[in-house]
Design a protein around this motif. Structure first.
Motif, PDB file in Angstrom:
ATOM      1  N   GLY A  72      19.727  60.597  14.634  1.00 13.12           N
ATOM      2  CA  GLY A  72      20.140  59.412  15.622  1.00 13.12           C
ATOM      3  C   GLY A  72      21.657  60.016  15.858  1.00 13.12           C
ATOM      4  O   GLY A  72      22.573  59.233  16.838  1.00 13.12           O
ATOM      5  N   LEU A  73      22.789  61.383  15.523  1.00  5.81           N
ATOM      6  CA  LEU A  73      24.051  61.034  14.967  1.00  5.81           C
ATOM      7  C   LEU A  73      23.891  62.356  15.195  1.00  5.81           C
ATOM      8  O   LEU A  73      23.923  63.320  14.818  1.00  5.81           O
ATOM      9  N   ASN A  74      24.962  63.276  16.540  1.00  5.26           N
ATOM     10  CA  ASN A  74      25.033  64.363  16.212  1.00  5.26           C
ATOM     11  C   ASN A  74      25.533  65.086  15.064  1.00  5.26           C
ATOM     12  O   ASN A  74      27.318  64.851  15.811  1.00  5.26           O
ATOM     13  N   LEU A  75      26.105  64.720  14.446  1.00  4.35           N
ATOM     14  CA  LEU A  75      27.258  65.363  13.416  1.00  4.35           C
ATOM     15  C   LEU A  75      26.041  65.968  12.360  1.00  4.35           C
ATOM     16  O   LEU A  75      24.713  65.256  11.594  1.00  4.35           O
ATOM     17  N   PHE A  76      26.491  67.184  12.100  1.00 11.60           N
ATOM     18  CA  PHE A  76      25.736  67.923  10.641  1.00 11.60           C
ATOM     19  C   PHE A  76      27.225  68.264   9.435  1.00 11.60           C
ATOM     20  O   PHE A  76      27.961  67.980  10.104  1.00 11.60           O
ATOM     21  N   GLN A 120      14.244  67.919  19.542  1.00 10.90           N
ATOM     22  CA  GLN A 120      13.367  66.803  19.397  1.00 10.90           C
ATOM     23  C   GLN A 120      13.631  65.348  20.316  1.00 10.90           C
ATOM     24  O   GLN A 120      13.227  64.550  18.887  1.00 10.90           O
ATOM     25  N   GLY A 121      15.074  65.274  19.949  1.00 12.91           N
ATOM     26  CA  GLY A 121      15.710  63.753  20.032  1.00 12.91           C
ATOM     27  C   GLY A 121      16.513  63.151  19.641  1.00 12.91           C
ATOM     28  O   GLY A 121      16.776  62.427  19.168  1.00 12.91           O
ATOM     29  N   LEU A 122      16.314  64.648  17.940  1.00 11.88           N
ATOM     30  CA  LEU A 122      16.839  63.483  16.729  1.00 11.88           C
ATOM     31  C   LEU A 122      18.587  63.536  16.985  1.00 11.88           C
ATOM     32  O   LEU A 122      18.840  62.656  15.788  1.00 11.88           O
ATOM     33  N   ILE A 123      19.711  64.321  17.813  1.00  9.73           N
ATOM     34  CA  ILE A 123      20.635  64.001  17.031  1.00  9.73           C
ATOM     35  C   ILE A 123      21.015  62.811  18.102  1.00  9.73           C
ATOM     36  O   ILE A 123      22.828  62.457  18.475  1.00  9.73           O
ATOM     37  N   TYR A 124      20.602  62.114  19.040  1.00  9.52           N
ATOM     38  CA  TYR A 124      20.717  61.469  20.057  1.00  9.52           C
ATOM     39  C   TYR A 124      20.752  60.233  19.211  1.00  9.52           C
ATOM     40  O   TYR A 124      19.610  59.284  19.007  1.00  9.52           O
ATOM     41  N   SER A 125      22.113  59.170  19.650  1.00  7.79           N
ATOM     42  CA  SER A 125      21.126  57.723  19.944  1.00  7.79           C
ATOM     43  C   SER A 125      20.966  57.456  20.616  1.00  7.79           C
ATOM     44  O   SER A 125      19.789  57.141  20.959  1.00  7.79           O
ATOM     45  N   GLN A 126      20.503  55.559  20.268  1.00 11.22           N
ATOM     46  CA  GLN A 126      19.153  54.678  19.995  1.00 11.22           C
ATOM     47  C   GLN A 126      18.881  54.481  21.564  1.00 11.22           C
ATOM     48  O   GLN A 126      18.398  54.154  22.471  1.00 11.22           O
ATOM     49  N   ASP A 127      21.058  54.559  22.516  1.00  6.19           N
ATOM     50  CA  ASP A 127      21.352  53.756  23.297  1.00  6.19           C
ATOM     51  C   ASP A 127      21.162  55.307  24.458  1.00  6.19           C
ATOM     52  O   ASP A 127      21.220  54.356  25.990  1.00  6.19           O
ATOM     53  N   SER A 128      20.916  56.252  24.229  1.00  8.27           N
ATOM     54  CA  SER A 128      20.273  57.128  24.930  1.00  8.27           C
ATOM     55  C   SER A 128      19.367  57.317  25.333  1.00  8.27           C
ATOM     56  O   SER A 128      18.065  57.486  24.591  1.00  8.27           O
ATOM     57  N   PHE A 129      19.118  57.499  26.437  1.00 15.58           N
ATOM     58  CA  PHE A 129      17.176  58.012  26.462  1.00 15.58           C
ATOM     59  C   PHE A 129      17.045  58.825  26.069  1.00 15.58           C
ATOM     60  O   PHE A 129      15.365  59.211  26.158  1.00 15.58           O
ATOM     61  N   PHE A 130      17.445  59.952  25.511  1.00  6.92           N
ATOM     62  CA  PHE A 130      17.051  60.980  24.505  1.00  6.92           C
ATOM     63  C   PHE A 130      16.327  60.637  23.637  1.00  6.92           C
ATOM     64  O   PHE A 130      15.987  62.047  22.880  1.00  6.92           O
ATOM     65  N   HIS A 131      17.132  60.001  23.105  1.00  5.84           N
ATOM     66  CA  HIS A 131      16.297  59.349  21.412  1.00  5.84           C
ATOM     67  C   HIS A 131      14.598  59.820  21.362  1.00  5.84           C
ATOM     68  O   HIS A 131      14.454  59.054  21.756  1.00  5.84           O
ATOM     69  N   GLN A 132      15.142  60.675  20.087  1.00  2.00           N
ATOM     70  CA  GLN A 132      13.403  60.566  19.371  1.00  2.00           C
ATOM     71  C   GLN A 132      12.940  60.918  20.005  1.00  2.00           C
ATOM     72  O   GLN A 132      11.589  60.898  20.332  1.00  2.00           O
ATOM     73  N   LEU A 145      22.972  65.618  26.835  1.00  2.00           N
ATOM     74  CA  LEU A 145      22.195  66.764  26.245  1.00  2.00           C
ATOM     75  C   LEU A 145      23.471  67.913  25.596  1.00  2.00           C
ATOM     76  O   LEU A 145      24.203  68.152  25.982  1.00  2.00           O
ATOM     77  N   ILE A 146      22.657  68.147  24.417  1.00  2.00           N
ATOM     78  CA  ILE A 146      23.493  69.428  24.142  1.00  2.00           C
ATOM     79  C   ILE A 146      23.184  70.131  24.468  1.00  2.00           C
ATOM     80  O   ILE A 146      22.336  70.648  25.430  1.00  2.00           O
ATOM     81  N   VAL A 147      23.280  71.389  24.562  1.00  2.00           N
ATOM     82  CA  VAL A 147      23.823  72.293  24.595  1.00  2.00           C
ATOM     83  C   VAL A 147      22.610  73.253  24.789  1.00  2.00           C
ATOM     84  O   VAL A 147      21.817  73.631  26.407  1.00  2.00           O
ATOM     85  N   GLY A 148      21.175  73.306  23.886  1.00  2.00           N
ATOM     86  CA  GLY A 148      20.784  73.874  23.751  1.00  2.00           C
ATOM     87  C   GLY A 148      19.270  73.479  24.169  1.00  2.00           C
ATOM     88  O   GLY A 148      18.328  73.597  25.021  1.00  2.00           O
ATOM     89  N   ASP A 149      19.335  71.909  24.203  1.00  2.00           N
ATOM     90  CA  ASP A 149      18.930  71.140  25.324  1.00  2.00           C
ATOM     91  C   ASP A 149      19.020  71.310  26.718  1.00  2.00           C
ATOM     92  O   ASP A 149      17.648  71.295  27.059  1.00  2.00           O
TER      93      ASP A 149
END
Length: 191
Positions: free
Chosen positions: A159-163, A44-56, A103-107
């Protein structure tokens, strides 16, 4: 007004404007729209930073595969470099600002399957070997029946790919990220 012959379009004495008009009329005469699909992103675009096209972005528009994209699948150069999937997604995502390395692998998998459906339909035929008896069975899978598997956890920060995850025995908290296409490529280059 005198009638021109077909070969007159090659006459260099004609003004450039006439040549452009003829070319534009030709393009318009044979143009066609490529259909597109809207594909949900598992993250759902939750892990992409604000400067990424995929953000949110929960949904991404992709165009259907054409002969051009089939050429990408057969490109020996892309096969050798291991970038066929990235190049295919790049060619089908409808926004040129999208960096598919983000893109993360799942996306990436969700987009790849959706693109495959646009080009070849929902049926995926495969030979499946039985692990017990070794018999080979022909099976057809319906790719449209695949469910979108959403992230099982919220990122530490939007917006951060960190869990974070608490280990069950030691109860220590570890942090991890989901691999992107760039991460996978960097890892394979190191090996």
């Amino acid at each position: 007004m005198s009638k021109r012959k077909n070969n007159d379009i090659f006459n260099t004495d004609l003004p450039d404007q006439n040549i452009r008009t003829i070319k534009n009329n030709k393009v318009e005469e044979f143009s066609w729209e490529v259909p597109y699909e809207t594909v949900p992103l598992p993250s759902q675009g939750l892990i992409y930073s604000q400067d990424s096209f995929f953000h949110q972005k929960d949904l991404i528009d992709i165009k259907a595969m054409t002969a051009k994209e089939e050429d990408i699948l057969l490109s020996q150069a892309y096969l050798k470099k291991g970038t066929v999937v990235e190049e295919l997604i790049k060619a089908c995502v409808m926004d040129n600002n999208a960096n598919v390395d983000d893109l993360i692998v799942g996306d990436r998998n969700a987009l790849s399957i959706a693109i495959r459906i646009t080009g070849y339909g929902t049926d995926y035929k495969a030979s499946v070997n039985c692990p017990k008896c070794g018999h080979t069975n022909e099976k057809t899978f319906d790719l449209s029946e695949l469910e979108i598997k959403r992230l099982g956890a919220e990122p530490v920060e939007p917006g951060l790919n960190l869990f974070e995850y608490q280990l069950p025995v030691s109860k220590k908290i570890i942090r991890f990220k989901l691999m992107t296409g760039k991460d996978e490529r960097d890892k394979s280059e190191q090996e």
